[in-house]
Design a protein around this motif. Sequence first.
Motif, PDB file in Angstrom:
ATOM      1  N   GLY A  94       0.811  -1.209   0.000  1.00 36.77           N
ATOM      2  CA  GLY A  94       0.000   0.000   0.000  1.00 36.77           C
ATOM      3  C   GLY A  94       0.845   1.258   0.000  1.00 36.77           C
ATOM      4  O   GLY A  94       0.547   2.230  -0.715  1.00 36.77           O
ATOM      5  N   ASN A  95       1.910   1.272   0.787  1.00 39.13           N
ATOM      6  CA  ASN A  95       2.785   2.431   0.843  1.00 39.13           C
ATOM      7  C   ASN A  95       3.503   2.670  -0.482  1.00 39.13           C
ATOM      8  O   ASN A  95       3.626   3.813  -0.935  1.00 39.13           O
ATOM      9  CB  ASN A  95       3.812   2.258   1.963  1.00 39.13           C
ATOM     10  N   LEU A  96       3.987   1.615  -1.091  1.00 44.06           N
ATOM     11  CA  LEU A  96       4.701   1.774  -2.350  1.00 44.06           C
ATOM     12  C   LEU A  96       3.778   2.253  -3.463  1.00 44.06           C
ATOM     13  O   LEU A  96       4.157   3.101  -4.280  1.00 44.06           O
ATOM     14  CB  LEU A  96       5.372   0.458  -2.743  1.00 44.06           C
ATOM     15  N   ILE A  97       2.573   1.725  -3.509  1.00 40.10           N
ATOM     16  CA  ILE A  97       1.606   2.185  -4.510  1.00 40.10           C
ATOM     17  C   ILE A  97       1.294   3.668  -4.301  1.00 40.10           C
ATOM     18  O   ILE A  97       1.228   4.449  -5.265  1.00 40.10           O
ATOM     19  CB  ILE A  97       0.325   1.337  -4.454  1.00 40.10           C
ATOM     20  N   ALA A  98       1.133   4.077  -3.048  1.00 41.41           N
ATOM     21  CA  ALA A  98       0.862   5.489  -2.763  1.00 41.41           C
ATOM     22  C   ALA A  98       2.027   6.368  -3.208  1.00 41.41           C
ATOM     23  O   ALA A  98       1.823   7.463  -3.752  1.00 41.41           O
ATOM     24  CB  ALA A  98       0.586   5.674  -1.275  1.00 41.41           C
ATOM     25  N   GLN A  99       3.251   5.911  -2.987  1.00 43.48           N
ATOM     26  CA  GLN A  99       4.423   6.685  -3.403  1.00 43.48           C
ATOM     27  C   GLN A  99       4.503   6.824  -4.920  1.00 43.48           C
ATOM     28  O   GLN A  99       5.011   7.819  -5.444  1.00 43.48           O
ATOM     29  CB  GLN A  99       5.697   6.021  -2.886  1.00 43.48           C
ATOM     30  N   SER A 100       3.986   5.836  -5.637  1.00 49.42           N
ATOM     31  CA  SER A 100       4.048   5.881  -7.100  1.00 49.42           C
ATOM     32  C   SER A 100       3.179   6.976  -7.697  1.00 49.42           C
ATOM     33  O   SER A 100       3.405   7.400  -8.832  1.00 49.42           O
ATOM     34  CB  SER A 100       3.630   4.525  -7.687  1.00 49.42           C
ATOM     35  N   GLU A 101       2.201   7.440  -6.947  1.00 47.09           N
ATOM     36  CA  GLU A 101       1.252   8.411  -7.492  1.00 47.09           C
ATOM     37  C   GLU A 101       1.894   9.749  -7.833  1.00 47.09           C
ATOM     38  O   GLU A 101       1.403  10.478  -8.700  1.00 47.09           O
ATOM     39  CB  GLU A 101       0.096   8.604  -6.502  1.00 47.09           C
ATOM     40  N   SER A 102       2.976  10.096  -7.166  1.00 43.80           N
ATOM     41  CA  SER A 102       3.642  11.368  -7.443  1.00 43.80           C
ATOM     42  C   SER A 102       5.008  11.171  -8.097  1.00 43.80           C
ATOM     43  O   SER A 102       5.789  12.122  -8.203  1.00 43.80           O
ATOM     44  CB  SER A 102       3.810  12.165  -6.144  1.00 43.80           C
ATOM     45  N   ALA A 103       5.313   9.965  -8.545  1.00 41.60           N
ATOM     46  CA  ALA A 103       6.641   9.656  -9.063  1.00 41.60           C
ATOM     47  C   ALA A 103       6.645   9.453 -10.568  1.00 41.60           C
ATOM     48  O   ALA A 103       5.629   9.104 -11.172  1.00 41.60           O
ATOM     49  CB  ALA A 103       7.180   8.391  -8.383  1.00 41.60           C
ATOM     50  N   ASP A 104       7.800   9.671 -11.155  1.00 45.53           N
ATOM     51  CA  ASP A 104       7.985   9.332 -12.566  1.00 45.53           C
ATOM     52  C   ASP A 104       7.881   7.831 -12.748  1.00 45.53           C
ATOM     53  O   ASP A 104       7.274   7.340 -13.700  1.00 45.53           O
ATOM     54  CB  ASP A 104       9.357   9.822 -13.037  1.00 45.53           C
ATOM     55  N   SER A 105       8.494   7.082 -11.843  1.00 49.00           N
ATOM     56  CA  SER A 105       8.501   5.625 -11.914  1.00 49.00           C
ATOM     57  C   SER A 105       8.892   5.064 -10.554  1.00 49.00           C
ATOM     58  O   SER A 105       9.434   5.776  -9.707  1.00 49.00           O
ATOM     59  CB  SER A 105       9.469   5.133 -13.000  1.00 49.00           C
ATOM     60  N   MET A 106       8.623   3.790 -10.373  1.00 44.89           N
ATOM     61  CA  MET A 106       8.960   3.066  -9.150  1.00 44.89           C
ATOM     62  C   MET A 106       9.929   1.949  -9.509  1.00 44.89           C
ATOM     63  O   MET A 106       9.710   1.225 -10.481  1.00 44.89           O
ATOM     64  CB  MET A 106       7.693   2.485  -8.520  1.00 44.89           C
TER      65      MET A 106
END
Length: 279
Positions: free
Chosen positions: A82-94
């Motif tokens: 859940g945390n990683l998916i949330a971080q992806s929302e404002s990122a160029d890529s994960m």
Amino acid sequence: MVSHIVVGVDGSAPATAALEWAAADAQRRGLDLRIVHVCEQLPHSDGIESCTGVLEAAADRARWLTSEVKVATKPLRGNVIGNLIAQSESADSMVLGSRGLGGFAGMMAGSVGLAVAGHAAGPVVIVRDPAVERYDTVVVGYDGSDHSEAAMAYAVEQARARKALLHVLFAWQVPMFSPYAVTYNSLIETAMQEEMRAARQRVEPWRTRNPDVDISDEQRCAHPVTALIEAARSADLVVVGSRGMGGLASAVLGSVSQGVLNHVTCPVAIVRPSVKETP
């Protein structure tokens, strides 16, 4: 404007390989790097101190590798996926390692990577090992679907940043021919030729729009996973859409993207269309 890459670390060897890949990608593309570590509430853990140690070691490594990249760290608490998916929302890529400290050695892609790749807001790159050889080639699977269009756009950007060849691969598996159904076999042969012709034509607009990128294309009569695995042997990165033409709307990751993740050893980028692009 999105200006950073997020990489998840946990102290494992694949996570370290992911960190190194993300740092190099950030430097190539002029992006910042955000390193995250999710501190799960586990019994007998050292709490936030151990999380801070993992982050500090990763940040030191990233700064040593890429002095020009702005590096930030972010400790997180709670559910890893859940945390990683949330971080992806404002990122160029994960960017993630193929499996973490809790992964099984026989699995190429761990459950966290598969789950994040299926739900992240942007491209997710899964890295297994540090690069030992450079091929100056990016391979992308392209079948004209919305997901493969998004994959193609990301692959073009990657090839441009690397000054590498972009090899566009289309593979189509035809039904088995019958030695007794001459008319049926003729129709299948005609359909196959038409599919290959259409695949070649789909690449041309990308060449026109991106004259600075060297783009080659290949059409093969083979299963897409098999064709991509073979092409990946001489590639620095393989890019695929999260679903292709054959994907069901309810499927998070299609069979091709899952097959590539589980069998390709070089870094694999799984790309989904943005919400605005999704029909």
